[in-house]
Design a protein around this motif. Structure first.
Motif, short mmCIF file in Angstrom:
data_model
loop_
_atom_site.label_atom_id
_atom_site.label_comp_id
_atom_site.label_asym_id
_atom_site.label_seq_id
_atom_site.Cartn_x
_atom_site.Cartn_y
_atom_site.Cartn_z
N LEU A 23 0.83 -1.20 0.00
CA LEU A 23 0.00 0.00 0.00
C LEU A 23 0.87 1.25 0.00
CD1 LEU A 23 -2.82 1.31 0.17
CD2 LEU A 23 -2.69 1.05 2.67
N GLY A 24 1.94 1.21 0.76
CA GLY A 24 2.86 2.36 0.81
C GLY A 24 3.60 2.59 -0.50
N GLN A 25 3.66 1.58 -1.36
CA GLN A 25 4.35 1.72 -2.65
C GLN A 25 3.44 2.22 -3.77
OE1 GLN A 25 6.02 -2.16 -3.39
NE2 GLN A 25 7.51 -1.99 -1.74
N LEU A 26 2.13 2.25 -3.52
CA LEU A 26 1.21 2.69 -4.57
C LEU A 26 1.27 4.20 -4.75
CD1 LEU A 26 -1.90 0.47 -3.73
CD2 LEU A 26 -0.31 0.19 -5.63
N THR A 27 1.14 4.65 -5.97
CA THR A 27 1.13 6.07 -6.28
C THR A 27 -0.22 6.66 -5.90
OG1 THR A 27 2.66 5.75 -8.12
CG2 THR A 27 1.33 7.77 -8.14
N VAL A 28 -0.19 7.72 -5.10
CA VAL A 28 -1.41 8.41 -4.69
C VAL A 28 -1.61 9.61 -5.61
CG1 VAL A 28 -2.58 9.63 -2.82
CG2 VAL A 28 -1.11 7.66 -2.30
N ALA A 29 -2.79 9.72 -6.20
CA ALA A 29 -3.10 10.81 -7.13
C ALA A 29 -4.62 11.00 -7.19
CB ALA A 29 -2.56 10.50 -8.52
N ALA A 102 -14.10 0.55 -14.43
CA ALA A 102 -14.12 2.02 -14.49
C ALA A 102 -13.13 2.62 -13.51
CB ALA A 102 -15.53 2.54 -14.22
N ASN A 103 -12.97 1.99 -12.34
CA ASN A 103 -11.98 2.48 -11.38
C ASN A 103 -10.58 2.33 -11.96
OD1 ASN A 103 -9.92 1.84 -9.11
ND2 ASN A 103 -11.53 3.02 -8.09
N ALA A 104 -10.33 1.20 -12.60
CA ALA A 104 -9.03 0.98 -13.23
C ALA A 104 -8.78 2.04 -14.30
CB ALA A 104 -8.95 -0.42 -13.83
N TRP A 105 -9.81 2.36 -15.09
CA TRP A 105 -9.68 3.38 -16.13
C TRP A 105 -9.24 4.71 -15.52
CZ3 TRP A 105 -10.17 3.25 -21.42
CH2 TRP A 105 -10.28 4.48 -22.08
N ARG A 106 -9.91 5.09 -14.40
CA ARG A 106 -9.61 6.37 -13.75
C ARG A 106 -8.26 6.37 -13.05
NH1 ARG A 106 -15.04 5.64 -12.11
NH2 ARG A 106 -14.35 5.07 -10.02
N SER A 107 -7.69 5.18 -12.85
CA SER A 107 -6.43 5.12 -12.09
C SER A 107 -5.24 4.63 -12.92
CB SER A 107 -6.60 4.26 -10.84
OG SER A 107 -7.05 2.96 -11.14
N GLY A 108 -5.37 4.72 -14.25
CA GLY A 108 -4.22 4.43 -15.10
C GLY A 108 -4.48 3.57 -16.32
N ALA A 109 -5.55 2.76 -16.31
CA ALA A 109 -5.81 1.85 -17.42
C ALA A 109 -6.24 2.59 -18.69
CB ALA A 109 -6.86 0.82 -17.04
N ARG A 173 -3.02 3.65 -9.79
CA ARG A 173 -2.97 4.66 -8.73
C ARG A 173 -4.12 4.48 -7.74
NH1 ARG A 173 -2.78 7.48 -13.60
NH2 ARG A 173 -4.91 8.21 -13.23
N ILE A 174 -3.97 5.10 -6.58
CA ILE A 174 -5.05 5.17 -5.60
C ILE A 174 -5.23 6.63 -5.19
CG2 ILE A 174 -4.83 2.82 -4.70
CD1 ILE A 174 -3.21 4.01 -2.36
N THR A 175 -6.42 6.94 -4.69
CA THR A 175 -6.67 8.28 -4.18
C THR A 175 -6.32 8.32 -2.69
OG1 THR A 175 -8.96 7.81 -3.56
CG2 THR A 175 -8.57 8.60 -5.83
N THR A 176 -6.25 9.52 -2.13
CA THR A 176 -5.96 9.69 -0.71
C THR A 176 -7.03 9.00 0.15
OG1 THR A 176 -4.88 11.79 -1.17
CG2 THR A 176 -5.56 11.41 1.09
N THR A 177 -8.30 9.19 -0.21
CA THR A 177 -9.38 8.59 0.59
C THR A 177 -9.40 7.07 0.43
OG1 THR A 177 -10.95 9.02 -1.21
CG2 THR A 177 -10.84 10.65 0.57
N GLU A 178 -9.08 6.59 -0.74
CA GLU A 178 -8.98 5.14 -0.98
C GLU A 178 -7.88 4.54 -0.11
OE1 GLU A 178 -7.92 2.33 -4.89
OE2 GLU A 178 -8.30 4.47 -5.15
N LYS A 179 -6.74 5.20 -0.05
CA LYS A 179 -5.62 4.71 0.76
C LYS A 179 -6.00 4.66 2.24
CE LYS A 179 -0.69 5.28 1.66
NZ LYS A 179 0.55 5.99 1.28
N ALA A 180 -6.67 5.70 2.72
CA ALA A 180 -7.08 5.74 4.14
C ALA A 180 -8.07 4.62 4.44
CB ALA A 180 -7.69 7.10 4.46
N ALA A 181 -9.02 4.38 3.54
CA ALA A 181 -10.00 3.32 3.74
C ALA A 181 -9.34 1.95 3.75
CB ALA A 181 -11.08 3.38 2.66
N LEU A 182 -8.40 1.73 2.84
CA LEU A 182 -7.68 0.46 2.79
C LEU A 182 -6.87 0.24 4.07
CD1 LEU A 182 -6.55 0.61 -0.93
CD2 LEU A 182 -8.06 -1.15 0.07
N SER A 183 -6.23 1.28 4.55
CA SER A 183 -5.47 1.19 5.79
C SER A 183 -6.37 0.81 6.96
CB SER A 183 -4.76 2.52 6.06
OG SER A 183 -3.99 2.44 7.23
N ASP A 184 -7.55 1.44 7.04
CA ASP A 184 -8.51 1.12 8.10
C ASP A 184 -8.97 -0.33 7.99
OD1 ASP A 184 -8.35 3.69 9.07
OD2 ASP A 184 -10.26 4.35 8.19
N MET A 185 -9.20 -0.80 6.77
CA MET A 185 -9.64 -2.18 6.57
C MET A 185 -8.55 -3.17 6.94
SD MET A 185 -11.85 -1.69 3.07
CE MET A 185 -12.71 -3.27 3.02
#
Length: 194
Positions: A23-29, A102-109, A173-185
């Motif tokens: 998770l720490g290696q993923l690009t946040v954007a 669609a999420n993949a499309w928005r995050s680099g695909a 890529r992941i968004t800031t809110t996505e990263k926070a949610a994944l960390s909580d999970m």
């Protein structure tokens, strides 16, 4: 162009400790645009044998007491890990893309060619495809974990581990809110509670 597996995974998702590192290696954007998106840009349910496709493969893999007609799945028993519901009719089960198209499309695909998008949409090696209830799949839609989580909280750890494994392998890529949610999970994982 094939993607190198930087995680060294062999189809088995990493444990929660590995997932924290990945998770720490993923690009946040910020989330990208949907301009040009179509599900047709991700050719899915490729052929997987005579008259069968990737959907049949996942139904057979994820089911119990599966009944076949040739290699087409016509019956069995499935438990949807998203909502802990049980089904016996294949038509009541959807094949979810862990990371929605669609999420993949928005995050680099959106930068990939259709062949690579097809590889992503039919990925049986990573935990990208899962047989779940049609209602949970449709409720999820194209949302990330900051917007939708499985009703079955016991699956949150595995959901986060799988989501991270898919995003990491495909270099999405992941968004800031996505990263926070994944960390909580990930905090719901057994090792995190010890």
């Amino acid at each position: 162009m094939p993607v190198e597996d930087a995680t060294g995974t062999t189809g088995t998702p990493p444990d929660a400790g590995d997932s924290v590192r990945l998770l720490g290696q993923l690009t946040v954007a910020k989330s990208g645009s949907m301009r040009g998106y179509s599900r047709d840009r991700f050719p899915h349910w490729r052929n997987a044998g005579r008259n069968c496709d990737v959907r049949d493969t996942v139904l057979q893999r994820d089911g119990e007491d599966v009944k076949l007609s040739g290699c087409n799945v016509v019956g069995g028993h499935w438990v949807s890990v998203y909502d802990d519901r049980t089904f016996t009719e294949p038509s009541d089960v959807d094949i979810d893309h862990m990371v929605p198209l669609a999420n993949a499309w928005r995050s680099g695909a959106d930068k990939w060619d259709d062949e690579r998008r097809g590889d992503f949409a039919n990925d049986l090696t990573r935990p990208q495809l899962l047989a779940v209830s049609a209602s949970s799949n449709r409720s999820k839609g194209d949302q990330d974990p900051s917007q939708w989580k499985p009703a079955n909280r016991d699956f949150w750890c595995e959901y986060a581990v799988d989501w991270i494994a898919v995003k990491h392998f495909w270099q999405l890529r992941i968004t800031t809110t996505e990263k926070a949610a994944l960390s909580d999970m990930l905090d719901t994982c057994p090792a995190a509670r010890e």
